[in-house]
Scaffold this motif. Structure first.
Motif, PDB file in Angstrom:
ATOM      1  N   GLN A  46     -65.251  40.863 -43.614  1.00  0.00           N
ATOM      2  CA  GLN A  46     -64.416  41.964 -44.068  1.00  0.00           C
ATOM      3  C   GLN A  46     -65.149  43.299 -43.960  1.00  0.00           C
ATOM      4  N   ALA A  47     -66.396  43.322 -44.395  1.00  0.00           N
ATOM      5  CA  ALA A  47     -67.168  44.559 -44.313  1.00  0.00           C
ATOM      6  C   ALA A  47     -67.349  44.997 -42.862  1.00  0.00           C
ATOM      7  N   TRP A  48     -67.610  44.040 -41.993  1.00  0.00           N
ATOM      8  CA  TRP A  48     -67.794  44.350 -40.577  1.00  0.00           C
ATOM      9  C   TRP A  48     -66.504  44.922 -39.984  1.00  0.00           C
ATOM     10  N   SER A  49     -65.377  44.335 -40.324  1.00  0.00           N
ATOM     11  CA  SER A  49     -64.088  44.803 -39.787  1.00  0.00           C
ATOM     12  C   SER A  49     -63.760  46.216 -40.262  1.00  0.00           C
ATOM     13  N   ARG A  50     -64.294  46.608 -41.431  1.00  0.00           N
ATOM     14  CA  ARG A  50     -64.098  47.976 -41.928  1.00  0.00           C
ATOM     15  C   ARG A  50     -65.062  48.963 -41.273  1.00  0.00           C
ATOM     16  N   GLY A  51     -65.994  48.462 -40.488  1.00  0.00           N
ATOM     17  CA  GLY A  51     -66.985  49.327 -39.874  1.00  0.00           C
ATOM     18  C   GLY A  51     -68.175  49.625 -40.752  1.00  0.00           C
ATOM     19  N   ASP A  52     -68.290  48.923 -41.869  1.00  0.00           N
ATOM     20  CA  ASP A  52     -69.398  49.159 -42.802  1.00  0.00           C
ATOM     21  C   ASP A  52     -70.508  48.162 -42.495  1.00  0.00           C
ATOM     22  N   ARG A  53     -71.385  48.522 -41.568  1.00  0.00           N
ATOM     23  CA  ARG A  53     -72.426  47.607 -41.109  1.00  0.00           C
ATOM     24  C   ARG A  53     -73.437  47.307 -42.217  1.00  0.00           C
ATOM     25  N   ALA A  54     -73.790  48.304 -43.011  1.00  0.00           N
ATOM     26  CA  ALA A  54     -74.762  48.074 -44.080  1.00  0.00           C
ATOM     27  C   ALA A  54     -74.225  47.091 -45.107  1.00  0.00           C
ATOM     28  N   ALA A  55     -72.937  47.241 -45.469  1.00  0.00           N
ATOM     29  CA  ALA A  55     -72.335  46.312 -46.424  1.00  0.00           C
ATOM     30  C   ALA A  55     -72.233  44.912 -45.840  1.00  0.00           C
ATOM     31  N   ALA A  56     -72.010  44.823 -44.533  1.00  0.00           N
ATOM     32  CA  ALA A  56     -71.936  43.508 -43.892  1.00  0.00           C
ATOM     33  C   ALA A  56     -73.269  42.783 -43.997  1.00  0.00           C
ATOM     34  N   VAL A  57     -74.353  43.507 -43.727  1.00  0.00           N
ATOM     35  CA  VAL A  57     -75.680  42.902 -43.848  1.00  0.00           C
ATOM     36  C   VAL A  57     -75.928  42.465 -45.288  1.00  0.00           C
ATOM     37  N   GLU A  58     -75.583  43.311 -46.230  1.00  0.00           N
ATOM     38  CA  GLU A  58     -75.795  42.999 -47.639  1.00  0.00           C
ATOM     39  C   GLU A  58     -74.978  41.799 -48.085  1.00  0.00           C
ATOM     40  N   ALA A  59     -73.834  41.577 -47.446  1.00  0.00           N
ATOM     41  CA  ALA A  59     -72.927  40.500 -47.856  1.00  0.00           C
ATOM     42  C   ALA A  59     -73.359  39.126 -47.354  1.00  0.00           C
ATOM     43  N   VAL A  60     -74.336  39.062 -46.465  1.00  0.00           N
ATOM     44  CA  VAL A  60     -74.802  37.761 -45.978  1.00  0.00           C
ATOM     45  C   VAL A  60     -75.562  37.076 -47.106  1.00  0.00           C
ATOM     46  N   PRO A  61     -75.150  35.886 -47.523  1.00  0.00           N
ATOM     47  CA  PRO A  61     -75.824  35.221 -48.648  1.00  0.00           C
ATOM     48  C   PRO A  61     -77.245  34.782 -48.292  1.00  0.00           C
ATOM     49  N   ASP A  62     -78.130  34.879 -49.267  1.00  0.00           N
ATOM     50  CA  ASP A  62     -79.485  34.371 -49.065  1.00  0.00           C
ATOM     51  C   ASP A  62     -79.466  32.887 -48.699  1.00  0.00           C
ATOM     52  N   ALA A  63     -78.565  32.160 -49.308  1.00  0.00           N
ATOM     53  CA  ALA A  63     -78.493  30.717 -49.051  1.00  0.00           C
ATOM     54  C   ALA A  63     -78.172  30.424 -47.591  1.00  0.00           C
ATOM     55  N   LEU A  64     -77.379  31.300 -46.957  1.00  0.00           N
ATOM     56  CA  LEU A  64     -77.053  31.091 -45.545  1.00  0.00           C
ATOM     57  C   LEU A  64     -78.290  31.296 -44.672  1.00  0.00           C
ATOM     58  N   VAL A  65     -79.107  32.280 -45.012  1.00  0.00           N
ATOM     59  CA  VAL A  65     -80.357  32.484 -44.290  1.00  0.00           C
ATOM     60  C   VAL A  65     -81.210  31.225 -44.367  1.00  0.00           C
ATOM     61  N   ASP A  66     -81.309  30.636 -45.540  1.00  0.00           N
ATOM     62  CA  ASP A  66     -82.125  29.438 -45.702  1.00  0.00           C
ATOM     63  C   ASP A  66     -81.558  28.247 -44.929  1.00  0.00           C
ATOM     64  N   GLU A  67     -80.241  28.221 -44.745  1.00  0.00           N
ATOM     65  CA  GLU A  67     -79.614  27.144 -43.977  1.00  0.00           C
ATOM     66  C   GLU A  67     -79.872  27.285 -42.484  1.00  0.00           C
ATOM     67  N   LEU A  68     -79.796  28.505 -41.961  1.00  0.00           N
ATOM     68  CA  LEU A  68     -79.745  28.720 -40.517  1.00  0.00           C
ATOM     69  C   LEU A  68     -81.048  29.214 -39.913  1.00  0.00           C
ATOM     70  N   PHE A  69     -82.040  29.568 -40.728  1.00  0.00           N
ATOM     71  CA  PHE A  69     -83.307  30.089 -40.222  1.00  0.00           C
ATOM     72  C   PHE A  69     -84.466  29.298 -40.807  1.00  0.00           C
ATOM     73  N   LEU A  70     -85.503  29.132 -39.994  1.00  0.00           N
ATOM     74  CA  LEU A  70     -86.753  28.549 -40.458  1.00  0.00           C
ATOM     75  C   LEU A  70     -87.706  29.701 -40.743  1.00  0.00           C
TER      76      LEU A  70
END
Length: 324
Positions: A252-276
């Motif tokens: 949703q944030a990305w579709s509004r053009g708010d790139r900073a909010a989009a980055v902030e909206a990525v959950p920490d848990a998703l980072v732990d799932e998809l990145f080593l």
């Protein structure tokens, strides 16, 4: 682990200096070198250079696009690489993404399943040296015959995300190339491939953000998530995997053009799932989870926080992962 791949070329390392770096890579236990194509080096040139300087590495493309190269050109490039190499060559073919194909190459991203199926079928026939007359849903080719047939046939793999393409990989190729998924996601993805080919090679590109500065790791990873998972093909993949609720605020944030909010909206848990990330031992444990879930060839792609140097992490991570 019997295999460990590395994505090349590495950011910040000129291709002319790749040979010197590969000495350290070989000593650290990496067995495979894999490339891709976006807007940097093409998929074949770094592998040809590596085949000449370091013939021990197994070489793979992950991936070449079924759209941005003609079927005949893919066959010629694969044959040339196989002729230079003394090790095994694997050619991964996939759609790439609608962003790359349409926006960056000015081509039509049309009927991706059919295109990958038809190109892979053509390339396999062409590499055998036969004269190919092929009328398919994607193209018509008359009288193509490869003039230099490799003595050692490359393996062909299909890059896949969702069920149709995953089943296609199992049905017509030697394996599958996976991307942007967690170890737990493997249990959703793999049955579609293995149903058609129980012996399929399972290649997975794994994103590594080395270092133990958690804030730097998360910031770097979240920026990469927003760059990729807003691309329609990857967004649909993660909806299918069940992450719609988790990713909806970012979308949703990305579709509004708010790139900073989009980055902030990525959950920490998703980072732990998809990145080593973390120490070399942490990365080893993460890679092991993928191997335990069915990956036969883990391929590390280093994603570096600003100011860090990938070359200082390569040996330690490689030795940690490959040492019994």
């Amino acid at each position: 682990m019997t295999r460990l791949g590395l994505t090349i070329p590495l950011d910040g390392v000129p291709l002319a200096e790749q040979a010197a770096l590969l000495n350290d890579v070989a000593d650290a236990g990496y067995t495979d070198l894999w490339t891709g194509e976006a807007t940097g080096a093409d998929a074949f040139t770094p592998l040809v250079a590596a085949a000449v300087s370091h013939p021990r590495f197994r070489l793979g493309t992950a991936i070449v696009s079924a759209y941005t190269r003609s079927p005949g050109l893919i066959a010629m490039s694969a044959a040339a690489l196989a002729e230079v190499a003394t090790s095994e060559v694997l050619v991964g073919i996939g759609t790439s993404s609608d962003v790359i194909v349409e926006r960056w190459h000015g081509l039509e991203f049309h009927r991706p399943y059919q295109r990958v199926r038809d190109v892979t079928t053509f390339v396999r026939r062409a590499l055998s040296g036969e004269r190919v007359d092929m009328e398919s849903e994607s193209f018509t080719i008359r009288g193509f015959r490869l003039a230099r047939v490799p003595a050692r046939q490359p393996k062909l793999l299909v890059a896949a995300l969702r069920p149709g393409m995953l089943r296609l990989a199992g049905a017509i190729s030697d394996g599958v190339i996976l991307n942007w998924l967690s170890p737990d996601d493997m249990h959703t993805v793999l049955p579609h491939v293995l149903k058609g080919n129980a012996d399929a090679e399972i290649v997975a590109r794994l994103f590594v953000v080395p270092g133990e500065d958690v804030q730097a790791v998360r910031t770097t990873a979240k920026r990469m998530v927003t760059a990729y998972l807003n691309v329609p093909v990857y967004a649909e993949f993660h909806r299918w995997l069940g992450r719609a609720d988790q990713l909806e605020p970012m979308w949703q944030a990305w579709s509004r053009g708010d790139r900073a909010a989009a980055v902030e909206a990525v959950p920490d848990a998703l980072v732990d799932e998809l990145f080593l990330h973390g120490s070399p031992a942490d990365v080893r444990a993460g890679v092991q989870r993928y191997v335990d879930a069915g990956v036969t060839t883990p391929v590390l792609m280093y994603v570096m926080p600003p100011g860090d140097d990938v070359t200082r992490h390569l040996p330690a991570v490689g030795r940690a992962v490959t040492t019994p």
